[in-house]
Design a protein around this motif. Structure first.
Motif, mmCIF file in Angstrom:
data_model
loop_
_atom_site.group_PDB
_atom_site.id
_atom_site.type_symbol
_atom_site.label_atom_id
_atom_site.label_comp_id
_atom_site.label_asym_id
_atom_site.label_seq_id
_atom_site.Cartn_x
_atom_site.Cartn_y
_atom_site.Cartn_z
ATOM 1 N N SER A 92 0.807 -1.230 0.000
ATOM 2 C CA SER A 92 0.000 0.000 0.000
ATOM 3 C C SER A 92 0.838 1.277 0.000
ATOM 4 O O SER A 92 0.428 2.291 -0.568
ATOM 5 C CB SER A 92 -0.937 0.003 1.213
ATOM 6 O OG SER A 92 -0.188 0.017 2.427
ATOM 7 N N GLU A 93 2.020 1.250 0.638
ATOM 8 C CA GLU A 93 2.867 2.442 0.706
ATOM 9 C C GLU A 93 4.347 2.065 0.526
ATOM 10 O O GLU A 93 5.161 2.261 1.433
ATOM 11 C CB GLU A 93 2.663 3.170 2.032
ATOM 12 C CG GLU A 93 1.256 3.719 2.236
ATOM 13 C CD GLU A 93 1.150 4.599 3.468
ATOM 14 O OE1 GLU A 93 1.998 5.510 3.608
ATOM 15 O OE2 GLU A 93 0.235 4.375 4.278
ATOM 16 N N PRO A 94 4.710 1.536 -0.625
ATOM 17 C CA PRO A 94 6.091 1.069 -0.820
ATOM 18 C C PRO A 94 7.136 2.175 -0.728
ATOM 19 O O PRO A 94 8.310 1.894 -0.477
ATOM 20 C CB PRO A 94 6.059 0.468 -2.232
ATOM 21 C CG PRO A 94 4.905 1.141 -2.914
ATOM 22 C CD PRO A 94 3.878 1.346 -1.831
ATOM 23 N N SER A 95 6.716 3.429 -0.870
ATOM 24 C CA SER A 95 7.676 4.539 -0.849
ATOM 25 C C SER A 95 8.391 4.665 0.489
ATOM 26 O O SER A 95 9.490 5.223 0.571
ATOM 27 C CB SER A 95 6.978 5.861 -1.183
ATOM 28 O OG SER A 95 5.970 6.146 -0.226
ATOM 29 N N ILE A 96 7.789 4.148 1.560
ATOM 30 C CA ILE A 96 8.430 4.273 2.871
ATOM 31 C C ILE A 96 9.721 3.458 2.953
ATOM 32 O O ILE A 96 10.534 3.660 3.859
ATOM 33 C CB ILE A 96 7.488 3.856 4.022
ATOM 34 C CG1 ILE A 96 7.099 2.377 3.899
ATOM 35 C CG2 ILE A 96 6.254 4.742 4.057
ATOM 36 C CD1 ILE A 96 6.296 1.858 5.081
ATOM 37 N N PHE A 97 9.897 2.529 2.011
ATOM 38 C CA PHE A 97 11.107 1.713 1.995
ATOM 39 C C PHE A 97 12.190 2.307 1.073
ATOM 40 O O PHE A 97 13.252 1.720 0.923
ATOM 41 C CB PHE A 97 10.785 0.286 1.531
ATOM 42 C CG PHE A 97 9.849 -0.460 2.452
ATOM 43 C CD1 PHE A 97 10.346 -1.182 3.527
ATOM 44 C CD2 PHE A 97 8.473 -0.425 2.250
ATOM 45 C CE1 PHE A 97 9.494 -1.865 4.377
ATOM 46 C CE2 PHE A 97 7.617 -1.110 3.094
ATOM 47 C CZ PHE A 97 8.119 -1.830 4.165
ATOM 48 N N LYS A 98 11.882 3.451 0.460
ATOM 49 C CA LYS A 98 12.818 4.034 -0.513
ATOM 50 C C LYS A 98 13.561 5.253 0.032
ATOM 51 O O LYS A 98 14.206 5.969 -0.718
ATOM 52 C CB LYS A 98 12.058 4.403 -1.794
ATOM 53 C CG LYS A 98 11.417 3.206 -2.498
ATOM 54 C CD LYS A 98 10.713 3.594 -3.784
ATOM 55 C CE LYS A 98 11.674 4.019 -4.853
ATOM 56 N NZ LYS A 98 11.016 4.235 -6.150
ATOM 57 N N THR A 99 13.475 5.458 1.338
ATOM 58 C CA THR A 99 14.164 6.602 1.950
ATOM 59 C C THR A 99 15.657 6.323 2.099
ATOM 60 O O THR A 99 16.105 5.175 2.035
ATOM 61 C CB THR A 99 13.557 6.893 3.333
ATOM 62 O OG1 THR A 99 13.681 5.727 4.150
ATOM 63 C CG2 THR A 99 12.091 7.273 3.206
ATOM 64 N N GLU A 100 16.411 7.390 2.295
ATOM 65 C CA GLU A 100 17.856 7.298 2.547
ATOM 66 C C GLU A 100 18.569 6.382 1.544
ATOM 67 O O GLU A 100 19.325 5.495 1.915
ATOM 68 C CB GLU A 100 18.117 6.804 3.977
ATOM 69 C CG GLU A 100 17.565 7.695 5.066
ATOM 70 C CD GLU A 100 17.911 7.177 6.448
ATOM 71 O OE1 GLU A 100 19.088 7.300 6.840
ATOM 72 O OE2 GLU A 100 17.002 6.640 7.111
#
Length: 361
Positions: free
Chosen positions: A33-41
């Motif tokens: 649902s929110e894969p972007s949270i794993f693309k930080t840093e």
């Protein structure tokens, strides 16, 4: 300021395994649902996930599930598929007969094989477990896992069905297509003959992957004599049976059909997946690329089978594929020069329909 979700993502690297376990389990649904949270840093969370695949079984299970979902993203796919140490770990773990997450590793490989550089899998080597009875080539080990490991026969916690998707994608590369069609020195068997027996398997995943592997391999036109020879790959019965139902044919037609298609039981059913039926009809069309292929299909009465398939399968893709094949089988033979041009166009037309969907769980 980090959000609660971002803070939760940070906990997957916590030194306490209990905290890591709770965090990663709760993050699984957010990988969809929110894969972007794993693309930080610069994808630091994905780096942590790759490390956690080596963790205890339940943490590794959730890490793999998240990675499977995330590798639908091209940036993450490349980041994972180009990590040599990670790939080494994946391949060494999947062949272990007691690996608890072997099927999840197979699913992840099904996604990673979508990456263009995955053709390098073909050249990988590692020592094989003695129980597997394979050689040191990873591609042969995956093939033997798929064949010997169905229904938990090699690893009681795995069926390895998703490796069929790996083979289908790898078979898009010419060099690897040729592998599927060449006898291997360690067991004197042509790999595609190991796969063909699964065209009517109970697993939808296994059938679909095998169907597409056979189709992709059939783009190697110089190998068509082996495809059609009883002493070679002998693929026709395994393609025709999944598209054949329990209908009755004229006596003259049925007597000329391949022995495997004569006197089928009254409860015989076609493949329940119309996409597989379309794939097999398109494979038959590829196999008409030579005069010998067309003549053999006419001789063994493929046309009546395709006619019935067209009538009984209410699917536009199947019916269009049947129409194309019938046009080839029923037309007069063209002069050689014209025929060569027509066959090139036919192959290009089918090739354009390749399926590139990623596997998700």
């Amino acid at each position: 300021m980090p959000t609660e979700l971002e803070e939760l993502v940070g906990f997957i690297a916590h030194p306490n395994p209990q905290i890591r376990a709770v965090a990663i389990e709760n993050l699984v649904p957010f990988s969809e649902s929110e894969p972007s949270i794993f693309k930080t840093e610069e994808l630091k969370p994905v780096k942590h996930l790759k490390f956690l695949v080596r963790d205890i079984a339940n943490i590794a299970e959730h890490a793999l599930t998240i990675l499977i979902n995330l590798t639908g993203d091209q940036e993450i796919l490349e980041f994972v598929a180009t990590d040599e140490k990670f790939l080494e770990m994946v391949f060494s773990h999947i062949v272990h007969p007691e690996e608890p997450n072997a099927d999840l590793l197979a699913m992840l490989l099904a996604n990673l094989s979508k990456y263009e550089g995955s053709k390098a899998f073909f050249h990988r080597k590692q020592e094989a477990p003695s129980q597997l009875g394979s050689d040191d080539r990873v591609i042969n080990q995956l093939m033997d896992l798929f064949v010997k490991g169905q229904d938990g026969a090699y690893n009681k916690k795995a069926d390895f069905d998703y490796l069929a998707y790996v083979f289908a994608d790898l078979a898009k590369h010419t060099e690897i297509r040729q592998y599927f069609l060449a006898e291997q020195t360690y067991d004197n068997v042509i790999p595609l003959t190991k796969l063909k027996v699964f065209t009517e398997h109970k697993s939808d995943i296994r059938r679909k992957g095998v169907a597409n592997t056979i189709k992709n391999a059939a783009f190697e036109i110089p190998a068509h004599p082996s495809f059609l020879s009883e002493e070679g790959i002998d693929i026709l019965p395994y393609i025709l049976l999944p598209i054949t139902g329990n209908e009755e044919y004229d006596v003259d037609d049925s007597m000329d059909m391949l022995p495997d298609l004569q006197l089928l039981p009254p409860d015989k059913k076609r493949d329940s997946d119309t996409a597989n039926i379309q794939t097999y009809v398109e494979t038959l069309t590829l196999l008409t690329s030579t005069l010998e292929g067309r003549e053999l299909m006419r001789k063994v009465k493929v046309y009546p089978i395709i006619r019935e398939t067209h009538m009984r399968v209410n699917d536009e893709g199947v019916q269009e594929a049947c129409d194309r094949l019938v046009q080839v089988l029923m037309r007069d033979e063209a002069p050689a020069e014209t025929e060569e041009r027509v066959e090139e166009e036919r192959v290009k037309e089918i090739e354009a329909d390749e399926d590139d969907e990623l596997v998700e769980v």
